[in-house]
Design a protein around this motif. Structure first.
Motif, PDB file in Angstrom:
ATOM      1  N   TRP A  86       2.506   1.608  -3.414  1.00 12.98           N
ATOM      2  CA  TRP A  86       1.551   2.016  -4.441  1.00 12.98           C
ATOM      3  C   TRP A  86       1.247   3.508  -4.312  1.00 12.98           C
ATOM      4  CZ3 TRP A  86       0.756   0.190  -8.899  1.00 12.98           C
ATOM      5  CH2 TRP A  86      -0.383   0.490  -9.644  1.00 12.98           C
ATOM      6  N   GLN A  87       1.155   3.999  -3.078  1.00 10.87           N
ATOM      7  CA  GLN A  87       0.940   5.429  -2.848  1.00 10.87           C
ATOM      8  C   GLN A  87       2.138   6.229  -3.366  1.00 10.87           C
ATOM      9  OE1 GLN A  87       0.780   6.632   1.308  1.00 10.87           O
ATOM     10  NE2 GLN A  87      -0.670   8.251   0.802  1.00 10.87           N
ATOM     11  N   ARG A  88       3.349   5.743  -3.095  1.00  9.30           N
ATOM     12  CA  ARG A  88       4.549   6.412  -3.594  1.00  9.30           C
ATOM     13  C   ARG A  88       4.587   6.398  -5.124  1.00  9.30           C
ATOM     14  NH1 ARG A  88       9.136   3.747   0.318  1.00  9.30           N
ATOM     15  NH2 ARG A  88       8.630   4.900   2.194  1.00  9.30           N
ATOM     16  N   GLN A 147       2.075   6.492  -7.199  1.00  4.19           N
ATOM     17  CA  GLN A 147       1.178   7.522  -7.709  1.00  4.19           C
ATOM     18  C   GLN A 147       1.770   8.909  -7.494  1.00  4.19           C
ATOM     19  OE1 GLN A 147      -2.959   7.064  -6.827  1.00  4.19           O
ATOM     20  NE2 GLN A 147      -3.492   9.059  -7.639  1.00  4.19           N
ATOM     21  N   THR A 148       2.401   9.132  -6.351  1.00  2.13           N
ATOM     22  CA  THR A 148       3.033  10.417  -6.075  1.00  2.13           C
ATOM     23  C   THR A 148       4.137  10.700  -7.089  1.00  2.13           C
ATOM     24  OG1 THR A 148       2.538  10.255  -3.717  1.00  2.13           O
ATOM     25  CG2 THR A 148       4.335  11.734  -4.347  1.00  2.13           C
ATOM     26  N   GLU A 164       0.826  -1.206   0.000  1.00  3.15           N
ATOM     27  CA  GLU A 164       0.000   0.000   0.000  1.00  3.15           C
ATOM     28  C   GLU A 164       0.863   1.259   0.000  1.00  3.15           C
ATOM     29  OE1 GLU A 164      -3.283   0.316  -0.519  1.00  3.15           O
ATOM     30  OE2 GLU A 164      -3.260  -1.857  -0.790  1.00  3.15           O
TER      31      GLU A 164
END
Length: 171
Positions: free
Chosen positions: A48-50, A52-53, A45
């Motif tokens: 995946w956040q990184r 998108q960033t 998680e």
């Protein structure tokens, strides 16, 4: 050695044999071709956040799709050197997940930045490795490579190269 590892090794050797000396730094190539596999749900998680960033801060194009398995930008626009990105997340049977990276452009002079450098920067950023140009916005990184050789398949517009880990890297 299992078949998957053997195939990955053979693809890596074949890719290395075709590369033009000095075109892409070998360290960059190694980072770009190393699979990006998270080990548990919390790490997946976060990564995946990184991912998108990183795409949001490095892409010239808008993010068109962002869900649990795909981050994709619009583009590439005809004739432009800017990279369009497609990031995938695939669950593995052992509970891990593999994050795939693909970058391509439509410029006749190659892409800017080089997709191999972008892939290496992306993977280092997602893993949380600092001290490199990995977190720098597009255009401020200084790739260590010579000018693109437009006769080499890896630098031709629209050409896709499959990496040893099954990811597509294209220009």
């Amino acid at each position: 050695m299992n078949n998957k590892a053997l195939m990955a090794t053979l693809c890596l050797v074949a890719t290395a044999a075709c590369s033009t000396q000095g075109q892409v730094d070998p360290d960059v190539m190694q980072i770009a071709t190393t699979p990006l596999t998270c080990s548990n749900k919390a790490e997946c998680e976060l990564w995946w956040q990184r991912a998108q960033t990183w795409v949001a801060s490095h892409s010239t194009y808008k993010i068109e799709t962002a869900n649990d398995s795909l981050i994709q930008t619009t583009g590439p626009d005809g004739g432009k050197r800017a990279l369009a990105y497609q990031i995938t997340r695939t669950a593995n049977p052992d509970g891990t997940a593999t994050i795939g990276f693909s970058a391509h452009c439509d410029g006749s002079l190659g892409c800017k930045p080089n997709p191999w450098q972008a892939g290496a920067d992306f993977k280092q950023y997602v893993r949380g490795i600092t001290g490199t140009a990995a977190g720098a916005p597009q255009g401020s990184a200084t790739p260590s490579q010579h000018a693109p050789d437009t006769t080499h398949p890896e630098t031709m517009p629209g050409k896709t190269t499959t990496l040893p880990n099954g990811e597509a890297m294209s220009q």
